[in-house]
Design an enzyme around this catalytic site. Structure first.
Site, PDB file in Angstrom:
ATOM      1  N   TYR A 144       0.858  -1.182   0.000  1.00  0.00           N
ATOM      2  CA  TYR A 144       0.000   0.000   0.000  1.00  0.00           C
ATOM      3  C   TYR A 144       0.894   1.231   0.000  1.00  0.00           C
ATOM      4  O   TYR A 144       1.878   1.290   0.749  1.00  0.00           O
ATOM      5  CB  TYR A 144      -0.905   0.006   1.240  1.00  0.00           C
ATOM      6  CG  TYR A 144      -1.750   1.240   1.407  1.00  0.00           C
ATOM      7  CD1 TYR A 144      -1.471   2.165   2.413  1.00  0.00           C
ATOM      8  CD2 TYR A 144      -2.830   1.498   0.567  1.00  0.00           C
ATOM      9  CE1 TYR A 144      -2.257   3.306   2.576  1.00  0.00           C
ATOM     10  CE2 TYR A 144      -3.622   2.635   0.731  1.00  0.00           C
ATOM     11  CZ  TYR A 144      -3.330   3.535   1.738  1.00  0.00           C
ATOM     12  OH  TYR A 144      -4.095   4.661   1.895  1.00  0.00           O
ATOM     13  N   ASP A 239       9.464   2.922  -1.126  1.00  0.00           N
ATOM     14  CA  ASP A 239       8.462   3.579  -0.296  1.00  0.00           C
ATOM     15  C   ASP A 239       8.775   3.272   1.172  1.00  0.00           C
ATOM     16  O   ASP A 239       8.427   2.207   1.680  1.00  0.00           O
ATOM     17  CB  ASP A 239       7.053   3.105  -0.665  1.00  0.00           C
ATOM     18  CG  ASP A 239       6.004   3.807   0.188  1.00  0.00           C
ATOM     19  OD1 ASP A 239       4.804   3.572  -0.056  1.00  0.00           O
ATOM     20  OD2 ASP A 239       6.385   4.575   1.103  1.00  0.00           O
ATOM     21  N   LYS A 267       5.200   9.535   8.208  1.00  0.00           N
ATOM     22  CA  LYS A 267       5.083   8.990   9.566  1.00  0.00           C
ATOM     23  C   LYS A 267       6.160   9.496  10.518  1.00  0.00           C
ATOM     24  O   LYS A 267       6.079  10.607  11.025  1.00  0.00           O
ATOM     25  CB  LYS A 267       5.045   7.457   9.494  1.00  0.00           C
ATOM     26  CG  LYS A 267       3.781   6.935   8.758  1.00  0.00           C
ATOM     27  CD  LYS A 267       3.719   5.436   8.745  1.00  0.00           C
ATOM     28  CE  LYS A 267       2.688   4.934   7.757  1.00  0.00           C
ATOM     29  NZ  LYS A 267       1.342   4.797   8.343  1.00  0.00           N
TER      30      LYS A 267
HETATM   31  P1  KE4 Z   1      -0.490   8.462   4.369  1.00  0.00           P
HETATM   32  O1  KE4 Z   1      -1.081   9.139   3.150  1.00  0.00           O
HETATM   33  O2  KE4 Z   1      -1.515   7.652   5.139  1.00  0.00           O
HETATM   34  O3  KE4 Z   1       0.292   9.415   5.261  1.00  0.00           O
HETATM   35  O4  KE4 Z   1       0.615   7.418   3.855  1.00  0.00           O
HETATM   36  C1  KE4 Z   1       0.266   6.438   2.923  1.00  0.00           C
HETATM   37  C2  KE4 Z   1       1.253   5.300   3.002  1.00  0.00           C
HETATM   38  C3  KE4 Z   1       2.242   5.213   2.034  1.00  0.00           C
HETATM   39  N1  KE4 Z   1       3.156   4.211   2.050  1.00  0.00           N
HETATM   40  C4  KE4 Z   1       3.143   3.267   3.030  1.00  0.00           C
HETATM   41  C5  KE4 Z   1       4.163   2.177   3.000  1.00  0.00           C
HETATM   42  C6  KE4 Z   1       2.157   3.313   4.054  1.00  0.00           C
HETATM   43  O5  KE4 Z   1       2.145   2.365   5.020  1.00  0.00           O
HETATM   44  C7  KE4 Z   1       1.193   4.346   4.053  1.00  0.00           C
HETATM   45  C8  KE4 Z   1       0.104   4.455   5.095  1.00  0.00           C
HETATM   46  N2  KE4 Z   1      -0.040   3.338   5.981  1.00  0.00           N
HETATM   47  C9  KE4 Z   1      -1.351   3.151   6.583  1.00  0.00           C
HETATM   48  C10 KE4 Z   1      -1.230   1.929   7.512  1.00  0.00           C
HETATM   49  N3  KE4 Z   1      -1.590   0.739   6.849  1.00  0.00           N
HETATM   50  C11 KE4 Z   1      -1.823   4.370   7.304  1.00  0.00           C
HETATM   51  C12 KE4 Z   1      -3.034   4.140   8.177  1.00  0.00           C
HETATM   52  C13 KE4 Z   1      -4.284   4.707   7.574  1.00  0.00           C
HETATM   53  O6  KE4 Z   1      -4.510   4.532   6.347  1.00  0.00           O
HETATM   54  O7  KE4 Z   1      -5.043   5.344   8.350  1.00  0.00           O
END
Ligand code: KE4
Length: 430
Positions: A144, A239, A267
């Protein structure tokens, strides 16, 4: 434990927020029940509005490597906030933050701040297409990278066929420029490149996959992906939104000795404030506006409060690493996973757990898990029951079998021992 105030709050939230939340995973749909509403955090602890206290292994899905409400991070935010919250012109703080990231992440020479991991990966893909003058991108099943259209795509029927939309609203045309192949399957990726390599602008990969549970790359896999992209003139985008500064100080790329063209971050670099970033080789990043023609912008990108929190977090990590922080995180996670596996085996329940740096995965299946197909075989109902049993014992894991657990620098033996006991008791209740 009472959850009555959270139940009331959730009903109120559902009147005005889709599903009562601002991000789907928070609604606990994968584990059932009502999500608890946070009141405050303190170090490794999260307190809900019913006064229940949890040892927190969710840590806001990764950002809180310094736990909740760390005084040094709060002070950094307050100090900067007292001078204003945003300016719309450059600040030296943004330069300091960029210098810090560049000094810590081996492959990054130039970096651009944005406001989320989604923005970071979306922008990195646009840049890769512009730089290579190609259109197609490759992602991996179960990985993701945020919710931009090009990345909400699932595997097509065959390895070399373009992807299918993974959400309504993603157009077929968009999905048709994204391939998705199984993680850890080098043959599938090689076959795709042999058939469509000249069309591929970039491969985007989680160097440790954290969004299908925690799944590690097979030995040599990442290096092979790197060589394959190089031989076809495609960029490799690492990523590290989740793994950055968590698996190691220099991220998973330092841990595995990988040299990507572009890296995306998020993060931890915001320490709980909204921050994302993308960066990499100078020659590629020079194409980003206003230096180059690739447009990308953001009103609050490089926001001073977020920079202050992130910079303080990274400065503290740099110091803590010299004191063995990442070894301690690895030991803590390894002990948790060992307890999980011992408790499962004692009860005759199929379990598999592993940890890397400050993240870990706990699967209800024999394991090992190398890809999404494997992860999906886990017993999600057992995980859900385990999750709620642990919650009642004051331990909060991620509310989904297909997510990772996170550790902080402020989790101590005291929390570890409590968690080990809770794992044994919860497993006995399954
Ligand atoms: P954000 O747009 O949520 O800040 O980041 C997206 C993203 C991009 N790349 C990786 C490897 C990620 O894990 C994420 C976001 N992770 C999720 C957890 N599975 C965030 C939690 C959520 O969607 O609320």
């Amino acid at each position: 434990m009472s959850f009555s105030r959270s139940e009331t709050a959730f009903n109120e939230a559902k009147q005005v927020l889709p599903g009562g939340v601002n991000s789907p995973v928070r609604a606990f749909r994968a584990v059932g029940g009502t999500p608890f509403f946070a009141d405050r955090g303190e170090g490794p602890y999260l307190y809900d509005i019913d006064g229940n206290r949890y040892i927190d292994y969710l840590l806001s899905w990764g950002p809180l490597i310094w736990g909740h409400a760390h005084p040094a991070i709060l002070n950094a935010i307050v100090e900067v906030a007292s001078k204003g919250t945003s300016f719309g012109v450059p600040t030296e703080l943004e330069t300091k933050m960029a210098e810090k990231v560049v000094s810590l992440v081996p492959s990054v020479e130039i970096i651009r701040m944005v406001n989320s991991g989604t923005e970071a990966t979306m922008s990195a893909l646009r840049l890769a297409r512009a730089y290579t003058k190609r259109n197609a991108i490759v992602k991996f099943d179960g990985c993701y990278h945020g919710h931009s259209d090009s990345l909400l795509v699932k595997a097509g029927s065959g390895v070399a066929t373009f992807g299918l939309p993974d959400s309504p609203g993603v157009s077929k045309a968009t999905a048709e420029t994204t391939f998705s192949v199984p993680y850890n399957d080098l043959d599938a990726l090689r076959e795709l490149f042999q058939e469509r390599g000249e069309e591929i602008a970039a491969v985007i990969i989680e160097p440790v996959a954290g969004n299908m549970g925690c799944v590690l790359p097979r030995p040599g896999y990442l290096q092979a992906v790197r060589e394959l992209t190089r031989s076809y003139g495609a960029l490799l985008i690492c990523d590290e939104v989740m793994t950055g500064f968590r698996v190691a100080l220099g991220g998973a790329q330092a841990y595995y000795g990988l040299d990507p063209d572009l890296t995306t971050l998020g993060k931890v670099i915001g320490a709980g404030m909204p921050v994302g970033a993308y960066g990499g080789k100078r020659e590629i990043m020079a194409m980003v506006a206003p230096e180059g023609p690739v447009y990308q912008a953001g009103t609050l990108s490089g926001n001073p409060l977020a920079m202050a929190a992130g910079l303080k977090s990274l400065e503290m990590l740099e110091e803590a690493e010299t004191q063995g922080l990442y070894k301690t995180l690895q030991q803590y996670g390894g002990t948790l996973c060992a307890t999980f596996q011992e408790a499962g085996k004692e009860r005759g329940i199929a379990v598999y757990g592993h940890a890397i740096g400050g993240m870990f995965g706990l699967f209800f299946q024999e394991g090992p898990v190398f890809d999404y197909e494997g992860a999906a075989k886990s017993d999600k109902d057992l995980y859900a029951r385990f999750f709620h049993a642990l919650l009642r014992k004051g331990v909060a894991l991620a509310p989904s079998q297909l997510e990772s657990g996170f550790l902080s620098a402020v989790h101590t033996d005291d929390q570890l021992q409590h968690t080990q006991q809770a794992i044994r008791e919860a497993m006995a209740e399954l």
